[in-house]
Motif scaffolding. Structure first.
Motif, PDB file in Angstrom:
ATOM      1  N   ARG A  75       0.845  -1.191   0.000  1.00 27.98           N
ATOM      2  CA  ARG A  75       0.000   0.000   0.000  1.00 27.98           C
ATOM      3  C   ARG A  75       0.879   1.239   0.000  1.00 27.98           C
ATOM      4  NH1 ARG A  75      -5.073  -0.557  -1.523  1.00 27.98           N
ATOM      5  NH2 ARG A  75      -3.648  -1.384  -3.098  1.00 27.98           N
ATOM      6  N   ARG A  76       0.355   2.342  -0.523  1.00 31.80           N
ATOM      7  CA  ARG A  76       1.150   3.565  -0.571  1.00 31.80           C
ATOM      8  C   ARG A  76       1.286   4.204   0.807  1.00 31.80           C
ATOM      9  NH1 ARG A  76      -0.649   7.309  -5.530  1.00 31.80           N
ATOM     10  NH2 ARG A  76       1.286   8.373  -4.899  1.00 31.80           N
ATOM     11  N   LYS A  77       0.250   4.064   1.637  1.00 33.43           N
ATOM     12  CA  LYS A  77       0.262   4.724   2.932  1.00 33.43           C
ATOM     13  C   LYS A  77      -0.197   3.778   4.034  1.00 33.43           C
ATOM     14  CE  LYS A  77       1.495   9.011   1.988  1.00 33.43           C
ATOM     15  NZ  LYS A  77       2.636   9.685   2.653  1.00 33.43           N
ATOM     16  N   ALA A  78       0.490   3.867   5.182  1.00 34.51           N
ATOM     17  CA  ALA A  78       0.078   3.190   6.413  1.00 34.51           C
ATOM     18  C   ALA A  78       0.043   4.240   7.510  1.00 34.51           C
ATOM     19  CB  ALA A  78       1.054   2.076   6.773  1.00 34.51           C
ATOM     20  N   LEU A  79      -1.066   4.358   8.197  1.00 31.91           N
ATOM     21  CA  LEU A  79      -1.233   5.346   9.254  1.00 31.91           C
ATOM     22  C   LEU A  79      -1.377   4.608  10.576  1.00 31.91           C
ATOM     23  CD1 LEU A  79      -1.223   8.155   7.976  1.00 31.91           C
ATOM     24  CD2 LEU A  79      -2.565   6.618   6.519  1.00 31.91           C
ATOM     25  N   LEU A  80      -0.365   4.716  11.417  1.00 31.35           N
ATOM     26  CA  LEU A  80      -0.315   4.019  12.689  1.00 31.35           C
ATOM     27  C   LEU A  80      -1.293   4.650  13.669  1.00 31.35           C
ATOM     28  CD1 LEU A  80       1.193   1.756  14.198  1.00 31.35           C
ATOM     29  CD2 LEU A  80       2.952   3.438  14.775  1.00 31.35           C
ATOM     30  N   LEU A 229      -4.560   1.318   6.212  1.00 31.03           N
ATOM     31  CA  LEU A 229      -3.807   1.201   4.966  1.00 31.03           C
ATOM     32  C   LEU A 229      -4.645   1.700   3.794  1.00 31.03           C
ATOM     33  CD1 LEU A 229      -2.581  -2.413   5.667  1.00 31.03           C
ATOM     34  CD2 LEU A 229      -1.033  -0.474   5.428  1.00 31.03           C
ATOM     35  N   THR A 230      -4.025   2.402   2.884  1.00 29.28           N
ATOM     36  CA  THR A 230      -4.709   2.834   1.672  1.00 29.28           C
ATOM     37  C   THR A 230      -3.675   3.244   0.629  1.00 29.28           C
ATOM     38  OG1 THR A 230      -6.417   4.292   0.755  1.00 29.28           O
ATOM     39  CG2 THR A 230      -4.941   5.245   2.403  1.00 29.28           C
ATOM     40  N   SER A 231      -4.065   3.188  -0.641  1.00 30.72           N
ATOM     41  CA  SER A 231      -3.252   3.758  -1.717  1.00 30.72           C
ATOM     42  C   SER A 231      -3.902   5.010  -2.280  1.00 30.72           C
ATOM     43  CB  SER A 231      -3.033   2.719  -2.828  1.00 30.72           C
ATOM     44  OG  SER A 231      -2.132   1.718  -2.376  1.00 30.72           O
ATOM     45  N   ASN A 232      -5.038   5.417  -1.693  1.00 28.40           N
ATOM     46  CA  ASN A 232      -5.725   6.632  -2.081  1.00 28.40           C
ATOM     47  C   ASN A 232      -5.186   7.778  -1.235  1.00 28.40           C
ATOM     48  OD1 ASN A 232      -7.714   8.796  -2.032  1.00 28.40           O
ATOM     49  ND2 ASN A 232      -9.117   7.394  -3.049  1.00 28.40           N
ATOM     50  N   LEU A 233      -4.452   8.698  -1.851  1.00 35.02           N
ATOM     51  CA  LEU A 233      -3.774   9.741  -1.085  1.00 35.02           C
ATOM     52  C   LEU A 233      -4.743  10.734  -0.451  1.00 35.02           C
ATOM     53  CD1 LEU A 233      -0.628  10.438  -3.296  1.00 35.02           C
ATOM     54  CD2 LEU A 233      -0.916   8.854  -1.374  1.00 35.02           C
ATOM     55  N   VAL A 234      -5.907  10.924  -1.053  1.00 41.44           N
ATOM     56  CA  VAL A 234      -6.912  11.795  -0.440  1.00 41.44           C
ATOM     57  C   VAL A 234      -7.422  11.159   0.850  1.00 41.44           C
ATOM     58  CG1 VAL A 234      -9.197  12.843  -0.709  1.00 41.44           C
ATOM     59  CG2 VAL A 234      -7.584  12.846  -2.628  1.00 41.44           C
ATOM     60  N   LEU A 235      -7.761   9.871   0.788  1.00 39.81           N
ATOM     61  CA  LEU A 235      -8.236   9.182   1.984  1.00 39.81           C
ATOM     62  C   LEU A 235      -7.143   9.120   3.047  1.00 39.81           C
ATOM     63  CD1 LEU A 235     -10.318   6.230   0.464  1.00 39.81           C
ATOM     64  CD2 LEU A 235     -11.188   8.225   1.697  1.00 39.81           C
TER      65      LEU A 235
END
Length: 434
Positions: A75-80, A229-235
């Motif tokens: 995924r592009r982003k992981a937010l802990l 987790l997401t690959s949508n940068l807006v989300l």
């Protein structure tokens, strides 16, 4: 590393050796836990080293974990965040953001899910004034089919949120296609399924958002902790804002003016130039994890593949050992999937000459830990008596799960000897009572 710190960490390694005793397994005496964490000396050292630095709030380790975990999960982003439950809350809340414009979910919109779930898969739907729509699941896989979900889609349906039950993926590729065809968001609750694959791809990579838990019962642990987790940068940006008090600023703690226009914004009805560090674009929370949790997570992440392999191995040993035992419905992997199992689920045939509760009591008396399949049927719990929801079809299998289903452990801390004792105990009970 200075000499004093090196000395302390060396003492931590010695301490670990002193307290890390592995006693002989004694059947009926030694506890066989249904879930649990596995820690080694590297975990202990990582946690103490982070504590010595006395940087408790999320910092460099947290950012590094997010980067490495996102890469691991493709995924592009992981937010802990603080837990898998708060990850679910953030994921659903993100879909209500004004940043999504006409796509945003609004009060009264419906989200399709299942009643045979852990409550915090469903609670965020209600907490955001949305309406859960419950469908049944299959016995054996303990997941809904795509057809079950398709029949539940109505004029107010805006999203699907389903967990990969005990690590067994639902038909997530076709579910994602269904969501796309109907302009629905898809959230994968991947808390029980880190390391699982569907069509060769990791679960958590098919939906708009996915969530993970790092509670000790799960595939790797931070003690507490979770991730979106997401690959949508807006989300991803919305989740980050919601997690961090709802602020619009994206500077890391201790940083200022990352955007180079900190005092040039005009948002809402605030005066132009109001400090961007204190402008809020969402009604948010403080759901950040700590640097200590991230330190433990980084250490555990390096062992994740081995943990998943052990879970698969233990599950296979139970499945082969119990194959053919009468009156028991044994679990089955969803076609096209390779689960990284959370537990080994057993459903007692309702026509069996014994109750599931009797088998559970027998196992517990032998120090073999069991757990129900989470809440059974959520709509039968007092917490949901006055909540708005819709049921499509019936919940026949969900009700069977409520009375007839439980699971035993497969976590990496279990030995072959323990697994074989679980098999022999279940076999003995059925032979005597059947």
């Amino acid at each position: 590393m200075n000499d004093h710190k090196a000395l302390i960490l060396d003492e931590v390694r010695k301490y670990h050796d002193d307290v890390q005793t592995v006693g002989e397994f004694v059947p009926g005496v030694t506890e066989i836990w249904p879930t649990g964490a596995v820690h080694d000396v590297a975990d202990r050292v990582a946690l103490v080293e982070a504590a010595l630095e006395l940087r408790v709030a999320a910092g460099q380790r947290a950012r590094r974990f997010e980067s490495e975990f996102a890469r691991k999960m493709k995924r592009r982003k992981a937010l802990l965040t603080t837990s898998g439950s708060s990850a679910n809350l953030l994921a659903v809340s993100a879909l209500t953001s004004q940043r999504l414009q006409d796509m945003r979910l609004r009060p009264g919109d419906e989200v399709i899910t299942v009643a045979a779930a852990f409550p915090t898969t469903v609670n965020p739907i209600l907490q955001n004034a949305l309406v859960p729509v419950f469908v049944d699941v299959e016995l054996g896989t303990y997941n809904p089919t795509v057809d079950m979900v398709a029949r539940a889609i109505g004029p107010k349906t805006r999203a699907i949120m389903i967990a990969h039950t005990v690590g067994n993926p639902f038909d997530v590729a076709d579910m994602a296609r269904l969501a796309t065809e109907h302009d629905l968001f898809l959230i994968e609750d991947n808390c029980d399924a880190v390391g699982s694959r569907y069509d060769g791809e990791p679960t958590g990579t098919f939906g708009d958002l996915a969530t993970v838990s790092f509670y000790p019962a799960h595939h790797m642990t931070m003690g507490e902790g979770g991730c979106v987790l997401t690959s949508n940068l807006v989300l991803a940006r919305v989740v980050e804002s919601l997690r961090d008090w709802g602020r619009d600023c994206w500077c890391e703690p201790g940083e200022s003016n990352t955007c180079l226009k900190r005092f040039d914004y005009q948002m809402g009805t605030l005066p132009r130039g109001y400090d961007h560090k204190y402008i809020y674009s969402h009604v948010g929370y403080n759901l950040k994890a700590t640097e200590l949790q991230a330190a433990l997570g980084l250490s555990q992440l390096g062992k994740l593949d081995d943990f998943c392999a052990a879970r698969r191995r233990n599950w296979r040993r139970l499945r082969e050992g119990l194959d053919g035992v009468p009156y028991l419905l044994l679990p089955e992997a969803t076609p096209r999937s390779d689960p990284s199992w959370y537990g080994f689920v057993i459903t007692v045939d309702p026509e069996a000459p014994f109750e599931a509760s009797e088998l559970v009591g027998f196992l517990e008396a032998r120090k073999i830990g069991t757990r129900r399949l989470f809440a059974g049927n959520l709509v039968r719990h007092p917490a949901y008596a006055d909540q708005p929801y819709r049921i499509v079809g019936d919940l026949t299998n969900t009700d069977i799960i409520t009375t007839q289903t439980f699971h035993v452990g497969v976590y990496p801390g279990l030995t072959d000897e323990m697994i074989d004792y679980v098999v022999s105990s279940i076999t003995e009970f059925v032979r005597v009572r059947g």
